[in-house]
Design an enzyme around this catalytic site. Structure first.
Site, PDB file in Angstrom:
ATOM      1  N   SER A 145       0.898  -1.270  -0.085  1.00 53.03           N
ATOM      2  CA  SER A 145       0.031   0.109  -0.032  1.00 53.03           C
ATOM      3  C   SER A 145       0.847   1.210   0.043  1.00 53.03           C
ATOM      4  O   SER A 145       1.971   1.134   0.598  1.00 53.03           O
ATOM      5  CB  SER A 145      -0.968  -0.039   1.410  1.00 53.03           C
ATOM      6  OG  SER A 145      -1.254   1.160   1.470  1.00 53.03           O
ATOM      7  N   TYR A 158      -1.754  -0.195   9.792  1.00 49.50           N
ATOM      8  CA  TYR A 158      -1.967  -0.723   8.551  1.00 49.50           C
ATOM      9  C   TYR A 158      -0.711  -0.494   7.755  1.00 49.50           C
ATOM     10  O   TYR A 158      -0.110  -1.380   7.064  1.00 49.50           O
ATOM     11  CB  TYR A 158      -3.131  -0.291   7.709  1.00 49.50           C
ATOM     12  CG  TYR A 158      -3.403  -0.750   6.356  1.00 49.50           C
ATOM     13  CD1 TYR A 158      -3.699  -1.952   6.138  1.00 49.50           C
ATOM     14  CD2 TYR A 158      -3.196   0.290   5.346  1.00 49.50           C
ATOM     15  CE1 TYR A 158      -4.063  -2.473   4.520  1.00 49.50           C
ATOM     16  CE2 TYR A 158      -3.378  -0.049   3.960  1.00 49.50           C
ATOM     17  CZ  TYR A 158      -3.713  -1.369   3.715  1.00 49.50           C
ATOM     18  OH  TYR A 158      -3.833  -1.755   2.070  1.00 49.50           O
TER      19      TYR A 158
END
Ligand SMILES: NC(=O)c1ccc[n+]([C@@H]2O[C@H](COP(=O)([O-])OP(=O)(O)OC[C@H]3O[C@@H](n4cnc5c(N)ncnc54)[C@H](OP(=O)(O)O)[C@@H]3O)[C@@H](O)[C@H]2O)c1
Length: 245
Positions: A145, A158
């Site tokens: 990501s 995350y």
């Protein structure tokens, strides 16, 4: 060893993983597809067959369960004896400031986004190496990501797992690329899938990166020779959103 090119795609029932599996299917690849829900996987297997896939194996596995992840790798290797592309895509997100996000949520993120990829890399290494020896190259494609590269408020846990995934793949390249096996992480901003549903009030779905965009990068990686290592690809949204999720 099968004569056909073979991929294992995790999180293949929908979203980015499904788009990557479909891209490979259209070129006639054999596939193992995995996620938790058996029914969605079986439906997807049928669709992949219609698109032109060769043999499609369905192996459900929950990425929080290390034994299931290991069994997935073993099941794939036993079914095909070959792995041209390992697509580590299954992942989960959690949003919240460091002040509030419970540690147990961090642990779960780490299990799915880092520990499961480590198990897959380790367990499939013999198949990846032997494929590279016989076919020239084998590729690992891991969906990270942009938050693993550029921090984003409320996505600390995350982002940390995705930074760890990028680091894991960089070390993998140092250790294995001489054997013809190399890893590419893809680090996108928001992609239009179920996972980004929560933010579609702020960012319209049609202004997000598409699953097809990510599948195009993944497919391109499989075209590279053993002498071309692509460590990380950042896919960012345009304009003032550059380097933001
Ligand atoms: N969408 C974004 O904006 C975005 C941006 C950057 C990176 N990513 C990354 O891209 C990857 C794919 O995300 P996506 O947006 O395509 O998500 P998605 O549409 O929510 O799909 C997730 C897929 O992973 C499977 N999955 C979820 N949790 C799992 C678990 N514990 N064990 C096994 N399989 C599991 C799901 O199937 P089941 O529920 O049936 O298990 C599904 O097939 C993830 O790693 C995500 O972090 C997404």
């Amino acid at each position: 060893m099968s004569d056909n090119r073979v991929a294992l795609v995790t999180g293949a029932s929908r979203g980015i993983g499904a788009a990557i599996a479909e891209r490979f299917a259209a070129e006639g690849w054999d596939l193992t597809i995995s996620s938790r829900g058996l029914e969605a996987l079986q439906e997807k297997a049928g669709r992949l067959g219609e698109l032109g896939a060769g043999r499609v194996e369905v192996i459900p596995a929950d990425m929080t369960d290390p034994d299931a992840v290991e069994a997935l790798a073993v099941g794939h290797a036993e079914a095909f004896g070959r792995c041209d592309a390992l697509v580590i895509n299954a992942g989960m997100g959690q949003k919240g400031p460091i002040a509030d996000l419970p540690v147990r949520r961090f642990d779960r993120l780490y299990q799915v986004n880092v520990r499961a990829p480590y198990i897959l890399l380790q367990s499939l290494l013999p198949a990846l190496r032997s494929t590279a020896e016989a076919a020239g190259a084998a590729k690992v494609i891991a969906i990270a990501s942009i938050t693993g590269v550029y921090p984003e408020p409320e996505l600390s846990a995350y982002g940390a797992t995705k930074a760890a995934l990028i680091s894991l793949c960089e070390t993998f390249n140092l250790e294995e690329s001489g054997n013809g096996v190399s890893a590419t992480t893809i680090a996108p901003g928001y992609v239009d899938t179920d996972m980004s549903e929560w933010t579609k009030g702020l960012i319209p779905a049609d202004e997000m990166i598409s699953v097809g965009d990510v599948a195009t990068i993944a497919h391109s990686v499989t075209q590279l020779s053993r002498y071309a290592v692509l460590p990380n690809v950042i896919l960012t949204r345009p304009g003032s959103n550059l380097h933001r999720a």
